[in-house]
Design an enzyme around this catalytic site. Sequence first.
Site, short mmCIF file in Angstrom:
data_model
loop_
_atom_site.label_atom_id
_atom_site.label_comp_id
_atom_site.label_asym_id
_atom_site.label_seq_id
_atom_site.Cartn_x
_atom_site.Cartn_y
_atom_site.Cartn_z
N HIS A 181 -2.12 6.66 -3.43
CA HIS A 181 -2.96 5.49 -3.65
C HIS A 181 -2.08 4.28 -3.97
O HIS A 181 -1.02 4.41 -4.57
CB HIS A 181 -3.96 5.75 -4.78
CG HIS A 181 -4.97 6.80 -4.42
ND1 HIS A 181 -5.76 7.43 -5.35
CD2 HIS A 181 -5.31 7.35 -3.23
CE1 HIS A 181 -6.55 8.30 -4.76
NE2 HIS A 181 -6.28 8.28 -3.46
N SER A 239 3.02 3.61 5.29
CA SER A 239 3.81 3.91 4.09
C SER A 239 4.31 2.61 3.51
O SER A 239 4.10 1.53 4.09
CB SER A 239 5.02 4.80 4.45
OG SER A 239 5.94 4.05 5.23
N HIS A 256 -7.03 8.24 9.38
CA HIS A 256 -7.13 7.49 8.12
C HIS A 256 -5.79 6.92 7.70
O HIS A 256 -5.72 6.16 6.73
CB HIS A 256 -7.69 8.37 7.01
CG HIS A 256 -6.70 9.30 6.36
ND1 HIS A 256 -5.83 10.09 7.06
CD2 HIS A 256 -6.48 9.57 5.04
CE1 HIS A 256 -5.10 10.80 6.20
NE2 HIS A 256 -5.48 10.51 4.98
#
Length: 409
Positions: A173, A317, A338
Site C-alpha cells: 500500500h 512499483s 490490478h
Amino acid sequence: MTTLAGAALPTLPSTLPGTAAPVRMWLPEQETEPAALDQLRNIASLPWVHGVRVMPDCHLGKGATVGSVIAMRGAVSPAAVGVDIGCGVAAVRTDLVEEDLEDLGALRSAIEQAIPVGFHEHSAPVPAGTLTRIGARAGLDRFWEGFAALPEKVQDREGKARRQLGTMGGGNHFAELCVDSRDRRVWITLHSGSRNIGKEVAEVHIAAARGLEHNQALPDRDLAVFLADTPGMDAYVRDVHWAQEYASRSRAIMIGLLRETVAAHWSARGREVGFDMPVNCHHNYVSIEEIDGADMVVTRKGAISTREGGLALIPGSMGVGSYIVRGLANPDFCSASHGAGRRMSRTAAKKAYTRADLVAQTEGIECRKDRGVIDEIPAAYKDLHAVLRYQSDLVEPVAHLQTVLCVKG
C-alpha cells in the site's frame, strides 16, 4: 494515447489446457509460475465454476490466484476475494506541473503526519468537521450502523475500525506523487484496503466455509465455498459489501487528506492548487454480473472491472510508477490487471537484495530507503509496461505516471 513500446506480443488470450472449466489467460503460460498454474487448475475443477480469466499480473495466492477473475454459478469462495476485502486504488490529478515540485522531503513528512501508515492508526476517528472540510462522502453514521451485523467475533473491534478508517496500512500500500510522462502534470495516487477489520471479517468466513460438509473433498480446502440461498452465503455477501464500502470510504478520506496536505504545501509558497479526474476503484471484491447471458457471482482478486469503460489506475512499483487507463469493456469478463504483480515473494526479495540495491533502484525518488521496505524494491515486481502490452484488448493506456514521491508503511 500513450504508446507502449515493446517486442511482438504472443497471441493472447490463450487457453490453459487440462482444465474442467475454461481458463483464459492474458499471460503466456511459460511466464506463469507452475504453482500458480496448478492453483488455476484447482479453481477450474470446482463444480460451481463457469470460467476463470487470468490477468497478466497473476501470481500464486492463498486459495485463489492473485490476478484471477472467477465466475461461479450459485456459489462464492471467500478466498477468491482474499483477506483484504475492497483493496483498491484512488487517484486525482492536480494542476501542478513538474517544475512546481520543491522540498519533497518536507512534503513526505507532512503526508506521513496526515495519514497513519503501517500498523498505526488515527488517535481518534477523523472528526466530522475534518470530513466535511475535505469533502468526504456523506452518510457515514448510517454506514457505521451496519457494523452491528458483522460477525460476533469482530464486534469488539469497532473502535479500532473507526480509528483505522482513513489510514493506509503496510505492505504494497502507498501514497504517491507522480508526474505524467506526456504533459508533466502532477498526480496523487493511492493504494489501500479495508485494514484489520476487512482481514478479520474475511478470516471468519473462510474458516466457516472450510467447515461445511460440501467442501471436505475439495482439492484445496482454502477454496471452500458458500452455496446460494444459505445463511452462510447471505452473511458473507452482506459482510463483504460492508467491508468494500469501508475500503472505498477510507480511500476517499485519504485522498481528501492528501489533497489538503498538498494544497497547504504549495499555499505556503503562494500557489493555489486545483484538482480533477478523480479515480477510486476496488480490485479485491465480489459482485453479481451477467456472464454469457446468465447472472453469476464474480470475484476479482487482484483485478479491476472495465465494464463501465471509465478511468482506473494500474500501479507498478516505486521505481516505475503507474498507468492511468481507460477500460475497454471487453465482454470476456470485462476485467483487467490490478497492477504489475510480484515476480518474487517478499521473503525472496529480502534475501536477494540489499539496502544499497534499494537506494540504487529508487534514485531520484523521495521515499523510504531502509531495510524495512526492501521487500517492496522495484525488482521484486514484474515489468509494468509488459503487463500493459499483454492486455491491450482490455484497457487503453491514458497516461504513464512516474513516481517522484512515495509514502509506504
